[in-house]
Design an enzyme around this catalytic site. Structure first.
Site, PDB file in Angstrom:
ATOM      1  N   HIS A 235      -6.328 -19.010 -25.779  1.00 49.55           N
ATOM      2  CA  HIS A 235      -7.060 -18.278 -26.813  1.00 49.55           C
ATOM      3  C   HIS A 235      -7.553 -19.237 -27.894  1.00 49.55           C
ATOM      4  O   HIS A 235      -8.520 -18.932 -28.608  1.00 49.55           O
ATOM      5  CB  HIS A 235      -6.174 -17.196 -27.442  1.00 49.55           C
ATOM      6  CG  HIS A 235      -5.861 -16.071 -26.510  1.00 49.55           C
ATOM      7  ND1 HIS A 235      -4.746 -16.059 -25.727  1.00 49.55           N
ATOM      8  CD2 HIS A 235      -6.541 -14.937 -26.228  1.00 49.55           C
ATOM      9  CE1 HIS A 235      -4.731 -14.949 -24.994  1.00 49.55           C
ATOM     10  NE2 HIS A 235      -5.805 -14.251 -25.288  1.00 49.55           N
ATOM     11  N   ASP A 317     -11.820 -15.068 -17.131  1.00 52.92           N
ATOM     12  CA  ASP A 317     -11.055 -14.602 -18.283  1.00 52.92           C
ATOM     13  C   ASP A 317     -12.062 -14.454 -19.424  1.00 52.92           C
ATOM     14  O   ASP A 317     -13.234 -14.838 -19.299  1.00 52.92           O
ATOM     15  CB  ASP A 317      -9.955 -15.604 -18.626  1.00 52.92           C
ATOM     16  CG  ASP A 317      -8.797 -14.966 -19.391  1.00 52.92           C
ATOM     17  OD1 ASP A 317      -8.970 -13.844 -19.915  1.00 52.92           O
ATOM     18  OD2 ASP A 317      -7.723 -15.589 -19.481  1.00 52.92           O
TER      19      ASP A 317
END
Length: 623
Positions: A235, A317
């Site tokens: 992230h 993703d």
């Protein structure tokens, strides 16, 4: 203002610029391959591209201001965007899902806005640490299932997720995670993995899919080629997995090959694996860096598609994660993801206002211009769009409206929540016990709770209250919020807090080297002969960073965390079941509420990883 898409795109000859009625869809279901081929031949470039994009709309403001509110009801702007851009998929997050009636209404309206085929409506209901439904049955999570070692319980967890999701209108769940958590310092996977044993990971993942596939909900394994052996969070950063190809085949790859025949899709990982692709890219700062798997043709096309012969969907993703946005231009990275072999681009940009919709138009313009000058890229879009369409037809995706009243009888039902508790009770693992547990309660008891967050203390107090009522005793509970990994408490302060306490609960959460406050509390409790139990509330490795612990249980989760938006939720079943193993009532052993039955699904190693302290399969009992 720049137009989003020229009108001619929306109504081009032969295109499907309207929702395909269900009667026609049912005819297409009979011959999905032929029907997909016919559809793709009639579609404009924009319609094909739309099938490949999965957008998120977490918040919305019509006036492009900073005062955005959660997107929980559809509006004309979003409805028009879905139609005009021929979008094929939407992913929903916790912000979008308030309760069951609202969720059903939102999904029904999203499907009503579709331009042609039914939408993929997806979410990440992994269970445990990553769950999206605010009202729903979370299940205790994958590593908790690993601690049970039970294929049957994994199947039941999948079945309940499938039943609840389909009743709400979801048709795609991003799970199970088949990453092998073979690095205990992994900050992003941890309890999301079943185990550090690739064989156990594969077995439980297959069972979970068998359960969820009892209902019309697609699954996606994640994260290929393996996200378990990293030390940074994608992230925020781009990690590397520095192992040789043989080691990758022996560990990371095994669960994917085991479960691949059963899944509908595979999600990529934003990780660099030099042994699989050693190509270097230049990032936006001018630095030479490795190629993340999401952007790697050697990994996704050559290995996954050709060598491993995976014929399902490949999806990225989230493309708004720091591993991608911190290193690459948005438009370039999306094109590269498609060239690498991805069929669906997840979250290409955050949709939150009309400005972001205009940016989506810019993305379409860019990709169309690139396709017009690059026939290989154009063919990739053709192939992936056809694969998405074929999947929707072969899986018989239906846009039919769901009924909120029916969903309310299913989602978070008592039967489901009872099974959730039964599974978590099987998972609780007793790692250390030097004659501390079960602690014999008296009629009057004083208990001190330490953790690093007030909500955790409140959750623990709540369930201690339930135990007190069940055993008909008085528990006077005090609590302190302490950053256990810091050095902020003096000996005198701790001694004052422990004065007159009869039992201490130290709720740790992913400790690392030298957690001074936690160790100081343990040392003073031992000196004063106050019984103390360490509850490892997330990853089970905390005991490796502490010394002289007399009692320790692992519960594999206490709060969920949506790291991309800083939203927490409570996982009550794990802490409830863990606390119930700690005590016996005044009546003696007949008043024991529960006994720990779980076995470690991972090795707990020394901080330097050189020695196994507690091996996989280890677990004590208080009987």
């Amino acid at each position: 203002m720049k137009k989003i898409i020229p009108v001619v795109f929306l109504f081009s000859a032969g295109s499907y610029a309207a929702a395909i009625p269900e009667t026609q869809l049912k005819e297409m279901w009979l011959s999905p391959e032929t029907s997909a081929e016919k559809l793709i031949n009639q579609m404009s470039f924009e319609e094909k591209l739309g099938q490949m994009l999965m957008i998120d709309i977490r918040s919305w403001d019509e006036n492009n201001s900073e005062n955005k509110t959660a997107f929980i009801t559809i509006n004309d702007s979003v409805s028009k965007m879905i139609t005009d851009f021929h979008l094929g998929s939407v992913i929903l997050f916790r912000e979008n899902l308030i309760d069951t009636p609202q969720t059903v209404e939102l999904i029904n309206n999203l499907q009503n806005a579709r331009d042609n085929l039914p939408l993929f409506i997806s979410t990440d209901q992994e269970g445990g640490y990553v769950t999206r439904l605010r009202v729903g049955t979370e299940m205790p999570g994958n590593m908790a299932l690993g601690a049970t070692g039970s294929n049957d319980l994994a199947q039941q967890a999948g079945s309940i997720h499938g039943y609840e999701l389909t009743s709400l209108g979801f048709n795609f769940n991003f799970g199970p995670v088949v990453d092998v958590n073979n690095n205990q310092n992994n900050p992003v996977i941890g309890v999301r993995a079943y185990s550090d044993d690739p064989i156990l990971v594969g077995k439980l993942a297959r069972s979970y899919i068998e359960g969820i596939h009892k209902y019309p909900v697609l699954t996606s394994l994640k994260h290929f080629p393996g996200h378990g052996n990293v030390t940074s969070d994608t992230h925020f950063a781009l990690p590397s997995v520095n192992i040789d190809k043989a080691a990758w085949q022996q560990t990371e790859l095994k669960p994917f090959t085991e479960v691949m025949p059963d899944t509908d899709a595979i999600m990529t990982a934003h990780v660099v694996v030099p042994a699989l692709d050693n190509t270097r890219l230049t990032n936006i700062k001018g630095e030479k860096i490795g190629t993340p798997a999401t952007l790697s043709k050697p990994i996704l096309t050559d290995i996954l598609r050709h060598q491993l012969k995976f014929n399902g969907l490949i999806l990225t993703d989230a493309m708004d994660m720091g591993a991608i946005t911190g290193n690459f231009d948005r438009h370039w990275s999306i094109k590269q993801a498609i060239l690498a072999g991805n069929d669906i681009v997840l979250m290409p940009l955050a949709i939150k206002d009309s400005n972001s919709i205009e940016q989506l138009g810019g993305l379409y313009d860019y990709l169309k211009a690139e396709a017009e000058k690059d026939p290989v890229f154009k063919q990739r879009i053709e192939d992936s769009a056809q694969r998405v369409i074929y999947t929707k037809l072969s899986k018989q995706l239906s846009p039919a409206a769901h009924n909120a009243a029916t969903a309310q009888t299913i989602v978070a039902s008592k039967a489901h929540k009872d099974l959730e508790n039964a599974i978590s009770e099987q998972a609780i693992t007793l790692i250390k016990n030097d004659h501390i547990l079960p602690y014999p309660l008296k009629q009057q008891n004083t208990i001190m709770v330490f953790s690093d967050e007030a909500p955790r203390n409140q959750l623990i107090e709540k369930h201690l209250g339930d135990i007190a009522n069940e055993l008909n005793v008085q528990l006077n509970v005090n609590n302190q919020v302490i950053k256990l990994d810091q050095d902020t408490l003096t000996v005198e302060e701790i001694e004052k807090q422990l004065q007159d306490q009869q039992f201490i609960i130290l709720a740790t959460y992913n400790l690392k080297l030298n957690p001074v406050n936690a160790q100081r509390i343990i040392d003073i409790a031992n000196k004063k002969n106050i019984p103390l139990v360490v509850i490892s509330t997330r990853n089970p490795y905390d005991i490796a960073y502490l010394s002289d612990v007399k009692a320790n249980i692992a519960i594999y989760g206490i709060t969920g965390f949506d790291v991309t938006n800083n939203v927490r939720n409570s996982l009550e079943t794990n802490i409830r079941s863990g606390l119930r193993t700690l005590f016996q009532g005044p009546a003696g052993k007949t008043a024991i509420l529960a006994t720990p039955k779980g076995k470690l699904p991972v090795d707990i190693k020394t901080p330097d990883n050189n020695q196994v302290l507690y091996p996989r399969g280890y677990g004590l009992t208080t009987l």
